[in-house]
Design an enzyme around this catalytic site. Structure first.
Site, PDB file in Angstrom:
ATOM      1  N   LYS A  94      34.450  46.617  37.602  1.00  0.00           N
ATOM      2  CA  LYS A  94      35.781  46.195  38.056  1.00  0.00           C
ATOM      3  C   LYS A  94      35.601  45.601  39.446  1.00  0.00           C
ATOM      4  O   LYS A  94      35.265  46.344  40.390  1.00  0.00           O
ATOM      5  CB  LYS A  94      36.720  47.396  38.149  1.00  0.00           C
ATOM      6  CG  LYS A  94      37.201  47.972  36.824  1.00  0.00           C
ATOM      7  CD  LYS A  94      37.920  49.292  37.069  1.00  0.00           C
ATOM      8  CE  LYS A  94      38.733  49.741  35.872  1.00  0.00           C
ATOM      9  NZ  LYS A  94      39.231  51.129  36.052  1.00  0.00           N
ATOM     10  N   LYS A 128      36.838  45.301  28.375  1.00  0.00           N
ATOM     11  CA  LYS A 128      38.043  46.091  28.121  1.00  0.00           C
ATOM     12  C   LYS A 128      39.172  45.358  28.810  1.00  0.00           C
ATOM     13  O   LYS A 128      39.230  45.332  30.040  1.00  0.00           O
ATOM     14  CB  LYS A 128      37.849  47.495  28.699  1.00  0.00           C
ATOM     15  CG  LYS A 128      38.927  48.468  28.267  1.00  0.00           C
ATOM     16  CD  LYS A 128      38.623  49.886  28.711  1.00  0.00           C
ATOM     17  CE  LYS A 128      38.910  50.070  30.177  1.00  0.00           C
ATOM     18  NZ  LYS A 128      39.159  51.479  30.540  1.00  0.00           N
ATOM     19  N   GLU A 138      48.681  48.760  29.389  1.00  0.00           N
ATOM     20  CA  GLU A 138      47.641  47.883  28.861  1.00  0.00           C
ATOM     21  C   GLU A 138      47.898  47.498  27.406  1.00  0.00           C
ATOM     22  O   GLU A 138      47.010  47.021  26.709  1.00  0.00           O
ATOM     23  CB  GLU A 138      46.262  48.530  29.058  1.00  0.00           C
ATOM     24  CG  GLU A 138      45.929  48.594  30.548  1.00  0.00           C
ATOM     25  CD  GLU A 138      44.683  49.389  30.887  1.00  0.00           C
ATOM     26  OE1 GLU A 138      44.131  50.064  29.998  1.00  0.00           O
ATOM     27  OE2 GLU A 138      44.273  49.336  32.058  1.00  0.00           O
ATOM     28  N   ARG A 155      42.086  45.718  35.252  1.00  0.00           N
ATOM     29  CA  ARG A 155      42.810  46.826  35.870  1.00  0.00           C
ATOM     30  C   ARG A 155      44.144  46.943  35.132  1.00  0.00           C
ATOM     31  O   ARG A 155      44.581  46.003  34.468  1.00  0.00           O
ATOM     32  CB  ARG A 155      43.096  46.582  37.367  1.00  0.00           C
ATOM     33  CG  ARG A 155      41.903  46.451  38.263  1.00  0.00           C
ATOM     34  CD  ARG A 155      40.840  47.507  38.104  1.00  0.00           C
ATOM     35  NE  ARG A 155      41.267  48.888  38.252  1.00  0.00           N
ATOM     36  CZ  ARG A 155      40.881  49.711  39.238  1.00  0.00           C
ATOM     37  NH1 ARG A 155      40.071  49.262  40.172  1.00  0.00           N
ATOM     38  NH2 ARG A 155      41.270  50.964  39.248  1.00  0.00           N
ATOM     39  N   SER A 156      44.780  48.085  35.289  1.00  0.00           N
ATOM     40  CA  SER A 156      46.097  48.198  34.643  1.00  0.00           C
ATOM     41  C   SER A 156      47.091  47.238  35.291  1.00  0.00           C
ATOM     42  O   SER A 156      48.000  46.743  34.637  1.00  0.00           O
ATOM     43  CB  SER A 156      46.596  49.637  34.690  1.00  0.00           C
ATOM     44  OG  SER A 156      46.554  50.132  36.002  1.00  0.00           O
ATOM     45  N   GLN A 175      43.572  58.736  28.291  1.00  0.00           N
ATOM     46  CA  GLN A 175      44.258  57.507  28.685  1.00  0.00           C
ATOM     47  C   GLN A 175      44.205  56.401  27.624  1.00  0.00           C
ATOM     48  O   GLN A 175      45.155  55.664  27.456  1.00  0.00           O
ATOM     49  CB  GLN A 175      43.613  57.018  29.982  1.00  0.00           C
ATOM     50  CG  GLN A 175      44.293  55.865  30.662  1.00  0.00           C
ATOM     51  CD  GLN A 175      43.652  55.604  32.025  1.00  0.00           C
ATOM     52  OE1 GLN A 175      43.848  56.349  32.977  1.00  0.00           O
ATOM     53  NE2 GLN A 175      42.870  54.549  32.125  1.00  0.00           N
ATOM     54  N   ASP A 229      33.303  55.002  35.088  1.00  0.00           N
ATOM     55  CA  ASP A 229      34.303  54.157  35.770  1.00  0.00           C
ATOM     56  C   ASP A 229      34.587  54.792  37.135  1.00  0.00           C
ATOM     57  O   ASP A 229      33.992  54.390  38.150  1.00  0.00           O
ATOM     58  CB  ASP A 229      35.567  54.056  34.899  1.00  0.00           C
ATOM     59  CG  ASP A 229      36.738  53.377  35.606  1.00  0.00           C
ATOM     60  OD1 ASP A 229      36.532  52.763  36.670  1.00  0.00           O
ATOM     61  OD2 ASP A 229      37.881  53.453  35.103  1.00  0.00           O
TER      62      ASP A 229
END
Ligand code: PGA
Ligand code: ZN
Length: 429
Positions: free
Chosen positions: A340, A391, A207, A369-370, A163, A315
């Site tokens: 998250k 991130k 992203e 988050r995306s 990803q 994650d």
């Protein structure tokens, strides 16, 4: 001023994909003091808290969030009005009790989290300090950004299974310099991608990384390495940059056969670990997220041992849930947790998970988050946690730049006490 919550309001807004999400407002002494947006994922873990959507096919193909909005303006409002806005933990647990389910299925994690985050913002405003300082007066660490230059998986329309291919500017002097390095490297990468694949390959994923036709694991690394060199930087531990991956491997793992399908080749777990070892022997691999399936705690133990120089981040494995983190810590699965807030659905529980991680020598990487909005709240959270790593996508789309720009503001506000985590991103000094 009483400092008491007098009202809550909420509404349906849109995230960066155009999907509905929740925005919550908290009023203190009849003044709007706190507003927060709820982020949402697409490449989600099975064990995440429940996102309440309306399921009405006549609106947003079922993805509307009016029920969650109503829960904030109804039952959640009833419980919070009259409370001291600074009682963050008591407020969060009152909402968890009100919901009464382990994964927030009744009220929706999006409703509870919206209220929780807006309460935090209102608490900071009532105290007259920035959110990061309200949450922690000792906050001073600016994180290393994990920049996902090349995107694949569920966040991109290409055939790359992995990803995120990431560069971490660990050798930057500060956050400001990390941004400069990122953009310089990205411009060289853009030219390299155009030269090999043409201009269309510089379209970007959710992203902000390029969504190229690259395949497998080696080709993306070759491009990253070339771009780093052309920009005049050096990759290596103790040098300017190290590399990272978010494999999000649950999404290319076949639950039935137990095999991982990568670029047309199927891998048993041990063969995949060997592949990661080979990558780590050729490139300085600073961090790997979700290298194995979200249920494979034993595999995470093995890969953590196999890559001693590399941070292994859970994650989908941990989903910011202290119960799952406890299982991992007891066995030695991974050595860092992705953080998250919407995976668990309240600020207090997310902080509990982070604290548990630190106490057991695990790193904490705060993550987007995306599906984000322009709300930069996680930037305050990563500094409040002295987390050392974030991130939050490439600095090219407003829902991502809002976070980077907020960190630049915070770096300026902190002035001489700001400390860039740099090479010590997993255990900031
Ligand atoms: P998500 O993707 O926000 O869609 O889950 C990001 C990630 O997997 O880290
Ligand atoms: Zn991930």
């Amino acid at each position: 001023m009483s400092g008491k919550i007098t009202d809550l309001k909420a509404r349906e807004i849109l995230d960066c994909r155009g999907w509905p999400t929740v925005q919550a407002d908290v009023y203190v002494d009849n003044q709007l003091l706190g507003r927060a947006d709820v982020p949402q994922g697409r490449s989600t873990g099975t064990h995440e808290a429940y996102v309440l959507t309306d399921g009405d096919p006549n609106r947003y193909r079922g993805l509307g969030v009016r029920k969650a909005v109503q829960n904030i303006e109804g039952p959640i409002r009833d419980v919070l009005v009259g409370r001291d806005v600074t009682e963050q933990r008591a407020i969060d647990f009152a909402l968890i009790d009100l919901d009464g389910t382990p994964n927030k299925r009744n009220l929706g994690a999006n409703a509870i989290l919206g209220a929780s985050l807006a309460v935090a913002r209102a608490g900071a405003a009532s105290a007259g300090v920035p959110l990061y300082r309200y949450l922690n007066p000792f906050a001073h660490v600016l994180p290393v950004p994990l920049m996902n230059f090349l995107n694949g998986g569920k966040l991109t329309a290409n055939e790359l299974e992995i990803q995120e291919f990431i560069i971490m500017p660990v050798g930057a002097e500060n956050y400001d310099h990390a941004m400069q390095m990122t953009t310089e490297i990205n411009e060289h990468l853009r030219e390299l991608v155009i030269a090999r694949y043409g201009i269309l390959a510089t379209n970007t994923g959710d992203e902000g990384g390029f969504a190229t036709p690259m395949k497998g694991i080696w080709e993306p690394f070759e491009f990253l390495q070339k771009a780093v060199e052309k920009a005049g930087y050096k990759a290596g531990f103790g040098e300017d940059v190290v590399y990272g991956l978010d494999c999000a491997s649950s999404h290319w793992h076949d639950k039935a056969t137990g095999l991982y399908m990568l670029d047309g080749v199927s891998y048993e777990r041990d063969a995949l670990i060997e592949l990661y070892k080979e990558v780590a022997s050729k490139y300085p691999l600073g961090s790997v997220e979700d290298p194995l399936d979200e249920e494979d705690f034993d595999g995470f133990v093995a890969v953590t041992k196999a890559l001693p120089q590399t941070q292994i981040v859970g994650d989908d494995l941990f989903v910011t849930n202290v119960e799952r983190l406890r299982v991992g810590v007891a066995r030695g699965a991974a050595n860092a947790m992705l953080f998250k807030v919407n995976q668990i659905g309240s600020l207090s529980q997310a902080f509990d998970s982070a604290e548990y991680a630190y106490r057991h020598g695990y790193g904490v990487q705060v993550s987007e988050r995306s599906g984000e909005t322009e709300d930069p709240l996680i930037s305050d959270l990563v500094v409040a946690l002295n987390g050392g790593q974030i991130k939050t996508g490439m600095p090219i789309r407003s829902e991502r730049t809002s976070k980077h720009n907020r960190l630049l503001q915070i770096e300026g506000e902190l002035g001489s006490v700001a400390t860039y985590a740099g090479h010590h991103f997993r255990r900031p000094r």
